[in-house]
Design a protein around this motif. Structure first.
Motif, PDB file in Angstrom:
ATOM      1  N   GLU A 246      66.803 -97.994  49.826  1.00 18.06           N
ATOM      2  CA  GLU A 246      67.071 -96.631  49.233  1.00 18.06           C
ATOM      3  C   GLU A 246      66.980 -94.835  49.148  1.00 18.06           C
ATOM      4  N   MET A 247      66.560 -95.194  50.120  1.00 17.32           N
ATOM      5  CA  MET A 247      67.504 -93.558  50.637  1.00 17.32           C
ATOM      6  C   MET A 247      66.273 -93.206  51.388  1.00 17.32           C
ATOM      7  N   TYR A 248      65.610 -92.963  51.894  1.00 23.66           N
ATOM      8  CA  TYR A 248      64.745 -92.734  51.869  1.00 23.66           C
ATOM      9  C   TYR A 248      64.211 -90.989  53.535  1.00 23.66           C
ATOM     10  N   SER A 249      65.212 -91.291  54.043  1.00 22.23           N
ATOM     11  CA  SER A 249      65.652 -90.301  55.028  1.00 22.23           C
ATOM     12  C   SER A 249      66.526 -89.720  54.364  1.00 22.23           C
ATOM     13  N   ASN A 250      67.079 -89.512  53.139  1.00 28.78           N
ATOM     14  CA  ASN A 250      68.043 -88.606  52.592  1.00 28.78           C
ATOM     15  C   ASN A 250      68.042 -87.728  51.670  1.00 28.78           C
ATOM     16  N   VAL A 259      60.290 -80.168  50.709  1.00 28.29           N
ATOM     17  CA  VAL A 259      61.459 -80.830  50.866  1.00 28.29           C
ATOM     18  C   VAL A 259      61.430 -81.238  49.119  1.00 28.29           C
ATOM     19  N   VAL A 260      62.461 -81.680  48.846  1.00 27.94           N
ATOM     20  CA  VAL A 260      62.800 -82.436  47.520  1.00 27.94           C
ATOM     21  C   VAL A 260      63.407 -83.817  47.553  1.00 27.94           C
ATOM     22  N   THR A 261      62.756 -84.726  47.145  1.00 25.83           N
ATOM     23  CA  THR A 261      62.726 -86.310  46.631  1.00 25.83           C
ATOM     24  C   THR A 261      63.034 -86.464  46.175  1.00 25.83           C
ATOM     25  N   GLU A 262      63.194 -87.835  45.839  1.00 25.25           N
ATOM     26  CA  GLU A 262      63.393 -89.066  44.504  1.00 25.25           C
ATOM     27  C   GLU A 262      61.842 -89.030  44.340  1.00 25.25           C
ATOM     28  N   ARG A 263      61.656 -89.322  43.195  1.00 23.02           N
ATOM     29  CA  ARG A 263      60.222 -88.971  42.636  1.00 23.02           C
ATOM     30  C   ARG A 263      59.758 -90.775  42.880  1.00 23.02           C
ATOM     31  N   ARG A 264      60.516 -91.614  43.356  1.00 25.38           N
ATOM     32  CA  ARG A 264      59.794 -93.124  42.946  1.00 25.38           C
ATOM     33  C   ARG A 264      59.360 -93.015  44.994  1.00 25.38           C
ATOM     34  N   VAL A 282      62.463 -85.166  42.159  1.00 25.08           N
ATOM     35  CA  VAL A 282      63.417 -85.695  40.837  1.00 25.08           C
ATOM     36  C   VAL A 282      63.726 -87.024  41.171  1.00 25.08           C
ATOM     37  N   PRO A 283      64.074 -87.164  39.493  1.00 27.19           N
ATOM     38  CA  PRO A 283      64.748 -88.075  39.366  1.00 27.19           C
ATOM     39  C   PRO A 283      66.343 -88.360  40.377  1.00 27.19           C
ATOM     40  N   TYR A 284      66.472 -89.910  40.976  1.00 29.00           N
ATOM     41  CA  TYR A 284      68.080 -89.610  42.231  1.00 29.00           C
ATOM     42  C   TYR A 284      68.053 -91.328  42.568  1.00 29.00           C
ATOM     43  N   HIS A 285      67.217 -91.664  41.294  1.00 26.29           N
ATOM     44  CA  HIS A 285      68.157 -93.343  41.737  1.00 26.29           C
ATOM     45  C   HIS A 285      69.008 -93.881  41.680  1.00 26.29           C
ATOM     46  N   GLU A 286      69.063 -92.998  40.287  1.00 33.23           N
ATOM     47  CA  GLU A 286      71.015 -94.071  39.787  1.00 33.23           C
ATOM     48  C   GLU A 286      71.960 -94.085  40.724  1.00 33.23           C
ATOM     49  N   ILE A 287      71.679 -92.222  41.362  1.00 32.47           N
ATOM     50  CA  ILE A 287      72.509 -91.607  41.990  1.00 32.47           C
ATOM     51  C   ILE A 287      72.713 -92.399  43.359  1.00 32.47           C
ATOM     52  N   GLY A 288      71.818 -93.273  43.818  1.00 35.16           N
ATOM     53  CA  GLY A 288      71.303 -93.480  45.207  1.00 35.16           C
ATOM     54  C   GLY A 288      71.887 -94.729  45.193  1.00 35.16           C
ATOM     55  N   LYS A 289      72.182 -95.545  43.864  1.00 33.46           N
ATOM     56  CA  LYS A 289      72.952 -96.864  44.458  1.00 33.46           C
ATOM     57  C   LYS A 289      74.291 -96.529  44.520  1.00 33.46           C
ATOM     58  N   GLN A 290      75.062 -95.652  44.593  1.00 34.21           N
ATOM     59  CA  GLN A 290      76.181 -95.278  45.411  1.00 34.21           C
ATOM     60  C   GLN A 290      76.105 -95.072  47.307  1.00 34.21           C
TER      61      GLN A 290
END
Length: 304
Positions: A246-250, A259-264, A282-290
């Motif tokens: 899910e890219m927790y370290s990114n 820090v800015v993180t994904e809201r999930r 912030v919402p970034y889940h869809e971009i994270g699919k890449q």
């Protein structure tokens, strides 16, 4: 001229290049995928759509501007994925280093040339063609320069191998006063939970003395132990294979405290707040699919 200054991952951010998702082009075909996570979503029919990615990157942009950060954007090249600006270049101290990226992504450099032209020529470094480096593999931490690489003999056949041994040596030669520590990363084109696409997919410092680490991203367990000793057990947030996926370290630091993180990222965000960070979700889940997230979308130019 554009002033450059980057000495670590968490100094107060003043200027950054943020990628764009507009006119990103259609979902790629399976044979065009650069990484296993994108491939997974292409095959499943869940690859992100442009409107969702534009919304997400706009939310990130709004946070950066709210903190007074000067945000530069690439010029729009239609039908080109221009989200992940981190890979095409990076700043170390006062030098901007042009990365040698995958040939299929070379056009992304043209989109930021209007920014690069504002940099003093003596501060721009272009690596020789045989030197492969992408910015996601380069993490600057004061006197340390951490570099992700892949040392397998099959390097040229592995699409997810982005920084070679010559890239590591190039940085050692450029910055002899830094402690350059290389990390041989686990790579896969078929299993996204067994693929550390870049070093920042399995490791990132935060704050003054803390780090997010996925131990399973390193070929050599001694590399993880090196980081654990350097940062200290009490300062490390250890993530699982699913969290690495899910890219927790990114995530991305605006300062030592913000820090800015994904809201999930519930578990990580709870830990960060317990460590007295101000967390901007912030919402970034869809971009994270890449297989890229917030750090991948940024190319910092100046930090205090």
């Amino acid at each position: 001229m554009l002033k450059l200054h980057i000495t670590n991952e968490t100094g107060r951010l003043r200027a950054v290049v943020l990628g764009i998702a507009n006119q990103n082009g259609p979902a790629p075909k399976a044979e065009e995928a650069y990484d296993p996570k994108s491939l997974e979503h292409i095959l499943a029919g869940t690859y992100p759509v442009e409107s969702d990615m534009v919304f997400e990157i706009s939310a990130f942009h709004d946070v950066l501007e709210r903190y007074g950060v000067k945000v530069y954007r690439p010029e729009l090249i239609p039908e080109l994925n221009q989200i992940f600006s981190r890979d095409i270049g990076f700043v170390i101290d006062r030098y901007f280093i042009k990365a040698n990226i995958l040939p299929d992504r070379a056009e992304e450099w043209r989109a930021i040339e209007h920014i690069v032209k504002q940099i003093a020529p003596e501060d721009l470094i272009k690596a020789p063609e045989e030197v492969h480096i992408e910015g996601g593999d380069v993490i600057l931490w004061n006197e340390y320069l951490f570099v992700g690489t892949y040392k397998g003999d099959d390097y040229s056949a592995i699409n997810t191998a982005r920084t070679n041994r010559k890239g590591v040596q190039f940085l050692k030669d450029l910055f002899p006063d830094k402690i350059v520590k290389e990390f041989d990363l686990i790579k896969s084109m078929t299993n996204p939970r067994e693929n550390a696409l870049h070093l920042d997919c399995c490791f990132q410092p935060v704050g003054r003395d803390k780090a997010i680490i996925y131990p399973g991203g390193f070929q050599n367990p001694a590399d993880y132990l090196y980081l654990r000793k350097l940062f200290g057990d009490e300062n490390i947030f250890t993530i699982t294979a699913d969290e690495m996926y899910e890219m927790y370290s990114n995530i991305f630091s605006i300062s030592e405290d913000v820090v800015v993180t994904e809201r999930r990222f519930d578990r990580l965000n709870y830990w960060l707040r317990n460590q007295r960070f101000h967390v901007e979700e912030v919402p970034y889940h869809e971009i994270g699919k890449q297989e890229g997230l917030l750090r991948c979308s940024t190319l910092p130019l100046y930090r205090d």
